[in-house]
Design a protein around this motif. Structure first.
Motif, PDB file in Angstrom:
ATOM      1  N   ARG A 152     -10.601  52.569  58.453  1.00  0.00           N
ATOM      2  CA  ARG A 152     -11.177  51.848  59.582  1.00  0.00           C
ATOM      3  C   ARG A 152     -11.709  52.844  60.627  1.00  0.00           C
ATOM      4  O   ARG A 152     -11.043  53.830  60.957  1.00  0.00           O
ATOM      5  N   ASP A 156     -15.499  50.831  67.996  1.00  0.00           N
ATOM      6  CA  ASP A 156     -16.695  50.192  67.457  1.00  0.00           C
ATOM      7  C   ASP A 156     -17.322  51.063  66.377  1.00  0.00           C
ATOM      8  O   ASP A 156     -17.680  52.219  66.625  1.00  0.00           O
ATOM      9  N   GLU A 158     -20.254  51.012  64.825  1.00  0.00           N
ATOM     10  CA  GLU A 158     -21.621  51.476  65.052  1.00  0.00           C
ATOM     11  C   GLU A 158     -21.648  52.629  66.064  1.00  0.00           C
ATOM     12  O   GLU A 158     -22.414  53.591  65.896  1.00  0.00           O
ATOM     13  N   ASP A 184     -13.269  48.169  54.729  1.00  0.00           N
ATOM     14  CA  ASP A 184     -13.260  47.412  55.977  1.00  0.00           C
ATOM     15  C   ASP A 184     -14.635  46.785  56.198  1.00  0.00           C
ATOM     16  O   ASP A 184     -15.671  47.469  56.145  1.00  0.00           O
ATOM     17  N   GLU A 186     -16.258  45.469  58.811  1.00  0.00           N
ATOM     18  CA  GLU A 186     -17.074  45.927  59.938  1.00  0.00           C
ATOM     19  C   GLU A 186     -17.645  47.310  59.679  1.00  0.00           C
ATOM     20  O   GLU A 186     -18.807  47.594  60.011  1.00  0.00           O
ATOM     21  N   LYS A 189     -20.521  46.943  57.091  1.00  0.00           N
ATOM     22  CA  LYS A 189     -21.734  46.380  57.707  1.00  0.00           C
ATOM     23  C   LYS A 189     -22.434  47.418  58.571  1.00  0.00           C
ATOM     24  O   LYS A 189     -23.668  47.530  58.564  1.00  0.00           O
ATOM     25  N   ALA A 190     -21.668  48.179  59.322  1.00  0.00           N
ATOM     26  CA  ALA A 190     -22.261  49.188  60.194  1.00  0.00           C
ATOM     27  C   ALA A 190     -22.965  50.272  59.376  1.00  0.00           C
ATOM     28  O   ALA A 190     -24.059  50.723  59.733  1.00  0.00           O
TER      29      ALA A 190
END
Length: 418
Positions: A152, A156, A158, A184, A186, A189-190
């Motif tokens: 992780r 954030d 991004e 993970d 997120e 996706k980033a």
């Protein structure tokens, strides 16, 4: 959640403990940081020991040298001093925070805030610290993620990536080595959204990360998710229309047959055997000359059928690139083994490739028994000598290397007479 690495043998190294004591004196503090702590908790080998400290770089140098250590300012502008004891290096870095980034490099300010230092790192499992007594300090939830094998980003995703786009590749590299299940969401996706940022990185940094990823015990899951996110195509466009399925069978063959993990062979398994494209790949990613040559030779080596005899293979080995044939045979053997569970013909094919690879691994190139001087005694000179020597070498190879020097000279004399 609490943890300790007290039992780690490397932590009790007297020189390391001496250095930590020096850096911990007079109100300052030093802790083991990052990968060494992570690997110790996982029971994995620890190669490098990095130290984070509240001491400023010049103070680190002063204290270390006063204690008899040698120091090298390997990255003093970013707070890193390499301290050497008995030939063993320890990277000591002052706590810091990023104040400006451009996706490749960061400008930093030094500080004394351990949490802020942890939060500037990439992943939670890489932001763990350990005190000199082995007590683990977790400021970002790394212990829980390490226990569940979740990779992780800190904070954030991004934002972490925009600080350094190499973290996209590091996300998949660390997932290959330490992750389980799905990456993970997120973070994935980033990486997909920001993959174009990879073009801003130097070729050397990209290849270094790809090579480390390909060295993982089983990089196939990470490569699959890279493909899904479009990251693999961005970093390695040669793989786009070729596919990555072959690497699954290669990893199984490595495990079953005791082959060492070979990043370059794994790379070959997911790119087309096209010598021109492999040369271009090597130039684009700044591979070493030997790495590029190996890929080109593999791609240029003609496929060998599994039913070929050892004698015929020996002729091809003599005339071609031996390492190229060995790489080709390993990949063909792995592919045939992968199909063998559902195809009896593939099982026979795998046996043939195993036989040929065993032969190729032991094969040593024989010496041609004639030299130019041997033919000069027959009155042959210049271009005619070279042509005759080449013709005789061909006859010698075609004989299965059985013709001796005298037999070859007899053939040379007969050819000259004719």
């Amino acid at each position: 959640m609490s943890a300790t690495i007290t039992g780690a043998s490397w932590l009790n190294d007297p020189q390391l403990q001496k250095l930590l004591a020096v850096l911990n004196a007079d109100g300052e503090e030093a802790r083991i940081a990052g990968g060494a702590v992570r690997n110790a908790l996982l029971g994995e080998p620890v190669a490098d020991v990095d130290i984070a400290t509240t001491n400023l770089p010049e103070e680190t140098v002063r204290r270390a040298e006063a204690a008899g250590f040698k120091t090298v300012p390997t990255g003093a502008e970013h707070g890193t001093i390499t301290v050497i004891s008995g030939g063993r290096p320890f990277e000591v870095t002052t706590l810091r925070a990023d104040v400006e980034t451009d996706g490749r490099r960061a400008k930093v300010v030094f500080g004394r805030d351990w949490k802020r230092d942890a939060e500037r790192r990439d992943f939670t499992i890489n932001a763990l610290y350990a005190k000199a007594d082995g007590t683990v300090v977790d400021l970002v939830g790394g212990l829980a993620d390490l226990e569940s094998r979740i990779l992780r980003f800190i904070g954030d995703a991004e934002s972490r990536i925009r600080e350094d786009y190499l973290r996209i590749l590091r996300f998949f590299r660390f997932f290959a080595w330490y992750g389980k299940g799905r990456p993970d969401a997120e973070g994935l996706k980033a990486c997909a959204r920001l993959k174009d940022g990879l073009s801003r990185l130097s070729a050397e940094r990209v290849w270094s990360e790809l090579k480390r990823l390909l060295a993982a015990p089983d990089p196939s899951r990470a490569l699959l998710w890279m493909r899904q996110a479009g990251v693999l195509t961005a970093a390695l466009p040669e793989s786009e229309k070729w596919g990555i399925d072959a690497i699954h069978a290669l990893v199984r063959a490595e495990n079953d047959l005791g082959w060492a993990a070979d990043p370059l062979l794994r790379l070959a398994s997911i790119v087309p055997p096209d010598a021109v494209r492999m040369k271009t790949l090597g130039e684009r990613l700044r591979l070493s000359n030997s790495e590029t040559d190996r890929l080109v030779q593999w791609a240029a080596t003609a496929k060998v059928e599994a039913a070929v005899s050892e004698g015929e293979l020996a002729k091809r080995l003599y005339r071609g690139n031996v390492e190229g044939f060995r790489d080709r045979l390993r990949l063909d053997l792995a592919a045939a083994r992968g199909r063998a569970e559902q195809d009896d013909k593939a099982l026979i094919e795998a046996g043939g490739y195993f036989r040929l690879l065993t032969f190729a691994d032991k094969w040593q190139k024989p010496d041609f028994p004639l030299r130019g001087g041997d033919l000069s005694e027959l009155g042959v000179e210049g271009a005619a000598l070279g042509a005759l020597l080449k013709h005789l070498e061909t006859e010698w190879v075609d004989s299965g290397f059985s013709l001796g020097r005298d037999a070859l000279l007899e053939r040379a004399a007969a050819r000259l007479k004719a």
